[in-house]
Enzyme design. Structure first.
Site, short mmCIF file in Angstrom:
data_model
loop_
_atom_site.label_atom_id
_atom_site.label_comp_id
_atom_site.label_asym_id
_atom_site.label_seq_id
_atom_site.Cartn_x
_atom_site.Cartn_y
_atom_site.Cartn_z
N ARG B 270 0.86 -1.18 0.00
CA ARG B 270 0.00 0.00 0.00
C ARG B 270 0.90 1.23 0.00
NH1 ARG B 270 -2.34 0.87 5.44
NH2 ARG B 270 -0.85 2.59 5.46
N HIS B 274 -3.62 4.45 4.54
CA HIS B 274 -4.77 3.54 4.60
C HIS B 274 -6.01 4.23 4.01
CE1 HIS B 274 -7.98 1.03 6.11
NE2 HIS B 274 -8.46 2.04 6.79
N TYR B 283 4.21 5.42 11.57
CA TYR B 283 4.45 4.01 11.88
C TYR B 283 5.33 3.26 10.87
CZ TYR B 283 0.30 3.69 8.82
OH TYR B 283 -0.59 3.83 7.80
#
Lengths: 325, 376
Positions: B270, B274, B283
């Site tokens: 990805r 998100h 993160y």
């Protein structure tokens, strides 16, 4: 006319529905060879085959989730949840998917799925086998929720629920499975699925009930009659939608109302009834709408369940209290 | 003692990163795989390239629309174009798709108007297309739920008795790496397995479930889970559109001919957040993103086309122009999407009349009308 137990009436109704529509499927745990733990699906797999009467893996979310998929493919699955307390693993599929897919599709999709749930206590069972989870589902828009109380209704209502294009949660009063009545299995002249029924006419007070409590209320009404008190008992049959007109017509006459169910009173279905009746019959009411039900506790161990369940005396006590105002 | 909850012991047999099926290297070099021969014409490859480019452009346009406040949210597929286009171009007319909320590339291949995808993100509906029209089910937001619907649908195909005939279809259920931890995905694997349902479980392992890395979901490669359920699992290079096409094609064909389910793990990444409200800088490391950029799913197809002299500059320019025009058209139509009227709230809750819907709708209509009377 045939004499049938409530359980056999369910079985006969399911059989009729399967005969009338090859798309009707029965699925659940142990519904095949065993015929279900209450034998409601007895003999169906033998006669309709394993493709239409499906013994599923032991997974409630999986049962309802795959039933949704089968409905999307054009089938009409009738799902059996083995006991009331086992429906919660499937709650997500019922509440977030089954109930909402029609709106999500702007009306393109219909999900004619029936979820049968044996409910209520009084059979001396262990935990999770005696619950009354109806309010969780009546609170969920997109579901229809009905509850039969006797063999005649069991026979017709299951067929009507299967014919409904909307999902139906179908509660069966498990401790009444062995009650008998004369059922006309030839006639299809049935009361509409979502209509309430006055099952005992009376003048002084209206008692509202559904499912297993109806019989207890009828017994209470008979006892009250001996004291000269005329109690009208209404079997609601359908909880969502609610046939409010039949209810208010009665309360407008009697001016008094007691609601009875096995589920805990706090935030239970009776709260909705009390609120709606108060709104509509405010000037006709002689007393507040009173509720009799389970305590606001988890369902107790079976040795004390008779204390928990609304019985004849607690119903009569509430009836008496409506005359104290 | 600290508990190593992240990974199993590194020398545990079977935990080393396995081979994946790859037919086109990141450099655009065609490689053969003994189990997955693939014969594509130049036109086929150009078609895949066009799908990839347009899908990426539409996705970027939706991100921009969100930044500008025209959409409330968007789940970008950036980086996952090959997994989606490759698997979706393997589908036949009778196959049925059950997507998550990120399958914009699959929707494109199924012929769903991209505008339909924007409705739920703009807040004008919760989905709003007829799944039967393009055999593409509604987006499902609750993670993993749709895998059960797909399995049930596949059980319906079995009961229709069409498997092995020309009108046989299979279902394909899309889901992500995070979803593999959901009970519903497990239950769908169980049901599909014991009933031998005609279904392909297509897992886009994009390495991240919002902020949680794959290690938080599994100690073994995801495709290996299939073995525990008794059906084949295969890992494919999810950034290789050829491999995704070939592997999915085979899995679908197996399903249609009654050979049961397959789990395909498309190993991808990805590249974006998100959703538009997410912040990956909290993160994950930039270096990881940079490493995956080198495996870009579109660049390798372009390199293959150029190297093989299968397309000229005019072709690439035409595709870019078409992508821009499609995105512009999408933007224009998004901006004029009408808000639903307040009384539509009560519509489509039930198929048949429901007194409560009628009562509340009428009461609300009268309430709204009372303001108009006051104003006049």
């Amino acid at each position: 006319m045939t004499t049938l137990t409530l359980g056999k009436a369910m079985n006969t109704g399911l059989r009729k529905a399967m005969e009338n529509d090859p798309k009707v499927l029965v699925m659940g745990e142990d519904v095949g060879k065993l015929g279900g733990v209450f034998r409601i699906t007895d003999g169906l797999q033998k006669d309709f085959g394993e493709e239409r009467v499906i013994d599923t893996p032991l997974a409630e979310s999986g049962i309802v989730g795959t039933a949704i998929g089968l409905a999307l493919r054009g089938y009409r699955p009738v799902v059996e949840i083995q006991f009331d307390g086992f429906v919660f693993p499937a709650a997500d599929q019922i509440i977030t998917q089954l109930a909402k897919m029609r709106m999500r599709s702007l009306g393109a999709l219909s999900l004619p799925v029936v979820v049968r749930i044996p409910c209520g206590g009084g059979i001396g069972a262990v935990e999770h086998h005696s619950e009354s989870p109806e309010a969780y589902f009546t609170h969920t828009a997109g579901l229809r929720v009905v509850s039969c109380s006797n063999p005649v209704d069991a026979y017709s209502m299951i067929q009507q629920a299967i014919a409904s294009p909307d999902p139906v949660i179908f509660f069966e009063p498990k401790r009444r499975y062995w009650d008998k009545a004369e059922v006309d299995t030839e006639s299809t002249d049935w009361t509409p699925l979502h209509a309430a029924k006055v099952v005992r006419p009376g003048e002084h007070v209206t008692v509202l009930a559904y499912g297993p409590s109806v019989k207890t209320c009828l017994e209470a009404a008979a006892a009250a009659a001996e004291d000269g008190r005329s109690v009208e008992v209404i079997d609601l049959r359908s909880l969502n939608p609610l046939d409010i007109d039949t209810v208010t017509a009665s309360v407008d006459r009697t001016g008094r109302c007691v609601v009875v169910h096995e589920a805990p009173v706090f935030n239970g279905y009776g709260a909705e009834l009390a609120a709606r009746i108060t709104e509509r019959c405010f000037y006709r009411l002689e007393a507040p709408v009173l509720r009799v039900g389970g305590f606001s506790t988890p369902y107790p161990p079976s040795r004390v369940e008779e204390q928990y369940l609304p019985d004849l005396d607690r119903i009569l006590d509430a009836v008496d209290r409506t005359f104290a105002w | 003692m600290t508990i190593d909850s992240v990974r199993g012991a590194p020398d545990t047999p079977g935990l080393a990163e396995p081979e994946l099926v790859q037919l086109l290297t990141p450099e655009g070099e065609r490689v053969e795989h003994p189990d997955y021969p693939l014969d594509l014409s130049a036109e086929d490859v150009r078609g895949l390239y066009r799908d990839l480019v347009i899908t990426r452009k539409l996705d970027l346009e939706a991100v921009a629309l969100t930044r500008q406040g025209e959409l409330g949210l968007w789940a970008s597929l950036l980086g996952q174009e090959a997994a989606q286009i490759g698997s979706a171009r393997a589908l036949g007319e009778h196959d049925m798709v059950f997507p998550t909320y990120r399958e914009h590339g699959v929707a494109w291949c199924r012929g769903v108007d991209p505008l339909r995808l924007l409705g739920m993100f703009r807040g004008v509906n919760h989905g709003g297309w007829d799944p039967a029209e393009h055999r593409f089910h509604l987006y499902t937001i609750v993670i993993g739920s749709q895998t059960l619907h797909a399995t049930g649908y596949a059980m319906g195909i079995q009961r229709d008795g069409v498997l092995g005939t020309p009108s046989a279809g299979a279902t394909i259920a899309y889901f992500g790496d995070g979803a593999t931890s959901q009970g519903d995905v497990h239950e769908s694997f169980v049901f599909a397995s014991v009933f031998n349902a005609p279904i392909v479980f297509f897992c886009q392992n994009n390495q991240w479930a919002i902020s949680e890395p794959l290690e938080r979901q599994s100690r073994i490669p995801l495709f290996k889970r299939a073995q525990g359920y008794g059906f084949p699992g295969i890992r494919v290079d999810g950034n290789d559109v050829f491999a995704c096409l070939a592997v999915t094609r085979r899995a679908l064909e197996n399903a249609r001919t009654g050979q049961g389910p397959t789990l395909v793990e498309a190993f991808t990444y990805r590249m974006g957040a998100h959703t538009t409200t997410d912040d990956p800088t909290r993160y994950r490391l930039k270096a990881e993103e940079e490493a995956w950029k080198l495996k870009d799913p579109i660049e390798r197809v372009k390199a293959y086309l150029v190297r093989g002299d299968l397309a000229d500059a005019a072709f690439f320019e035409a595709v870019d122009d078409e992508a821009k025009a499609t995105a512009k058209d999408l933007r224009e139509r998004c901006l004029v999407l009408p808000d639903p009227g307040p009384l539509t709230i009560f519509e489509n809750v039930y198929a048949e009349d429901h007194p409560l819907m009628t009562e509340e709708q009428e009461r609300f209509a009268a309430y709204l009308a009372s303001f108009e009377e006051e104003a006049s």
